[in-house]
Design a protein around this motif. Structure first.
Motif, short mmCIF file in Angstrom:
data_model
loop_
_atom_site.label_atom_id
_atom_site.label_comp_id
_atom_site.label_asym_id
_atom_site.label_seq_id
_atom_site.Cartn_x
_atom_site.Cartn_y
_atom_site.Cartn_z
N ASN A 15 5.70 -13.01 6.23
CA ASN A 15 5.33 -13.61 4.95
C ASN A 15 3.80 -13.73 4.78
O ASN A 15 3.25 -14.81 4.93
N TYR A 16 3.13 -12.60 4.50
CA TYR A 16 1.69 -12.65 4.20
C TYR A 16 1.27 -11.36 3.50
O TYR A 16 2.12 -10.52 3.19
N VAL A 17 -0.01 -11.21 3.28
CA VAL A 17 -0.49 -10.19 2.34
C VAL A 17 -0.16 -8.74 2.74
O VAL A 17 0.21 -7.93 1.90
N TYR A 18 -0.34 -8.38 4.02
CA TYR A 18 -0.11 -6.98 4.39
C TYR A 18 1.31 -6.52 4.07
O TYR A 18 1.49 -5.47 3.43
N PRO A 19 2.34 -7.28 4.48
CA PRO A 19 3.70 -6.82 4.16
C PRO A 19 3.97 -6.71 2.65
O PRO A 19 4.56 -5.72 2.21
N TYR A 20 3.50 -7.68 1.86
CA TYR A 20 3.75 -7.57 0.40
C TYR A 20 3.17 -6.27 -0.14
O TYR A 20 3.81 -5.54 -0.90
N GLU A 21 1.93 -6.01 0.22
CA GLU A 21 1.22 -4.87 -0.38
C GLU A 21 1.71 -3.54 0.19
O GLU A 21 1.82 -2.55 -0.53
N SER A 22 1.98 -3.52 1.47
CA SER A 22 2.46 -2.29 2.10
C SER A 22 3.85 -1.94 1.54
O SER A 22 4.15 -0.77 1.27
N ASN A 23 4.67 -2.96 1.33
CA ASN A 23 6.00 -2.73 0.76
C ASN A 23 5.92 -2.24 -0.69
O ASN A 23 6.70 -1.40 -1.12
N ARG A 24 4.96 -2.79 -1.43
CA ARG A 24 4.79 -2.37 -2.83
C ARG A 24 4.54 -0.86 -2.89
O ARG A 24 5.12 -0.14 -3.71
N LEU A 25 3.67 -0.40 -2.00
CA LEU A 25 3.33 1.02 -1.99
C LEU A 25 4.52 1.86 -1.52
O LEU A 25 4.82 2.91 -2.10
N MET A 26 5.19 1.40 -0.47
CA MET A 26 6.35 2.15 0.03
C MET A 26 7.42 2.24 -1.06
O MET A 26 8.07 3.27 -1.22
N ALA A 27 7.57 1.17 -1.85
CA ALA A 27 8.54 1.19 -2.95
C ALA A 27 8.19 2.29 -3.95
O ALA A 27 9.08 2.99 -4.46
N ASP A 28 6.90 2.47 -4.23
CA ASP A 28 6.48 3.54 -5.15
C ASP A 28 6.94 4.90 -4.63
O ASP A 28 7.41 5.74 -5.38
N PHE A 29 6.78 5.11 -3.32
CA PHE A 29 7.15 6.41 -2.75
C PHE A 29 8.66 6.61 -2.79
O PHE A 29 9.15 7.71 -3.05
#
Ligand code: ACM
Length: 387
Positions: A151-165
């Motif tokens: 629960n912190y910034v890296y997972p939120y943002e990394s997941n956002r990008l992976m979702a795009d792919f």
């Protein structure tokens, strides 16, 4: 120049957690940092002066990272700082570094979408690990993903990008579940329940630190089969695998520029020196490799300009190519990130990363993922530099 001035050491700040949830991985980075300093000093130091690390333990706590950074610049009078693993700690430290016009060398993969003139990023940006991992998973396992993260910034943002792919490839993110940073095995009950309910093709994990072993244990205890549905992660390194054990790790997948099992002479040499100093069972991670080469890069630049003035170090860094254990690296003056060598590995029965994809290309960092296509990293000559 006065005698004591000539003999004075180059004091540098070193901030890695020796205690706390991410201490296992960060200790590998601290060790690598100190190994590089030992090598430099054994070779006569920089312009005859030894490098002297000033070390604190910020205990995986962003507030302590910030306070120790302040202490290092304000009281210890360092100008160059090596350290940080979690993006939350980098983001806590950066305003201090910028305020003191210092230079932070950050050796960890992260979510991208950041640039500071006062930071050199030597871990992978998303176009150097996430895109490649996404392609590998989408072609090898399927396009129905479930995300789990700390629960912190890296997972939120990394997941956002992976979702795009995933969406680009007409796939679906079935669920996105977050657990506390200090997660224990029972915190993953809801994740296991969601996996059972949705039957994804792949679990993409952005869990970090001690929670990683807990996740993989819970996954195994639930009886899932990693050969059909692996946990894929960018933050599961040799350090977390040592915590969880080989049986639990087998079959899962990681993307990184460096693995302990890399067979090139430079990688073998680095791993053997690391183990000589820290013991055979000491894990050697991608974070450690970046922590190692960034000290060499920084101090080479100090040697060239004869000063640890961050502006001069920054200006001189631009000229260097450095033969790192992963391959030849270089800092990109356009964005302060580093050209790196993407690779993908799967864990074998002994808990060793077996490299399953190693294209032998060095990828220019694109921290803002200006090119967000799953294909472009490999077709755009601007994105690739061959050795
Ligand atoms: C990370 O927080 N950059 C792993």
């Amino acid at each position: 120049m006065a005698l004591e001035e000539r003999q004075a050491s180059w004091r540098v700040g070193v901030l890695y957690s020796q205690t706390g949830v991410t201490s296992t991985i960060e200790r590998t980075q601290l060790n690598a940092n100190l190994l590089a300093i030992e090598e430099i000093n054994a070779g006569g130091g920089v312009l005859g002066r030894p490098v002297e690390p000033v070390i604190y333990d910020p205990a995986s706590d962003p507030k302590k990272f910030r306070a120790f950074a302040e202490q290092l610049f304000q009281v210890d009078r360092i100008r160059l700082l090596f350290g940080c693993y979690m993006s939350s700690t980098r983001k806590a430290v950066l305003p201090v570094v910028e305020g003191h016009r210092g230079l932070l060398f950050y050796p960890t993969l992260y979510e991208g979408f950041e640039y500071s003139r006062n930071c050199i990023y030597t871990g992978a940006a998303p176009n150097q690990n996430s895109i490649q991992l996404a392609r590998f998973l989408l072609s090898g396992y399927g396009n129905r993903f479930l995300f789990v993260g700390s629960n912190y910034v890296y997972p939120y943002e990394s997941n956002r990008l992976m979702a795009d792919f995933v969406v680009q490839s007409k796939g679906k993110v079935l669920d996105e579940v977050y657990v506390p940073l200090q997660a224990a095995e029972k915190d993953f009950d809801k994740v296991i329940a969601r996996i059972k309910k949705t039957s994804p093709d792949v679990i993409f994990s952005t869990v970090v630190g001690t929670g990683t072993a807990a996740l993989y244990r819970a996954y195994r205890a639930a009886g899932f089969d990693p050969t059909r549905m692996p946990i894929a992660s960018l933050t599961t390194s040799e350090a977390e695998v040592a915590e969880m054990g080989a049986e639990v790790a087998e079959g899962h997948v990681t993307a990184a520029p460096f693995f302990e099992t890399l067979s090139s002479p430079a990688a073998r040499h680095f791993v053997s020196r690391f183990k000589q100093k820290y013991g055979d069972s000491a894990p050697v991670t991608a974070g450690a490799e970046a922590a190692y080469f960034q000290v060499h890069l920084a101090m080479r630049s100090v040697g060239k300009c004869g000063s640890d003035d961050p502006e001069q170090v920054l200006a001189n860094l631009r000229d260097f190519e450095f033969d790192a254990p992963q391959g030849r690296v270089r800092v990109d003056p356009e964005n302060n990130h580093t050209y790196l060598w993407p690779r993908i590995a799967r864990l074998d029965r002994q808990g060793r990363f077996q490299i399953v994809w190693n294209p032998g290309v060095r990828v220019k960092p694109d921290p803002y993922c200006v090119v967000q296509s799953l294909d472009d990293w490999s077709v755009d000559e601007q994105q690739l530099i061959r050795p």
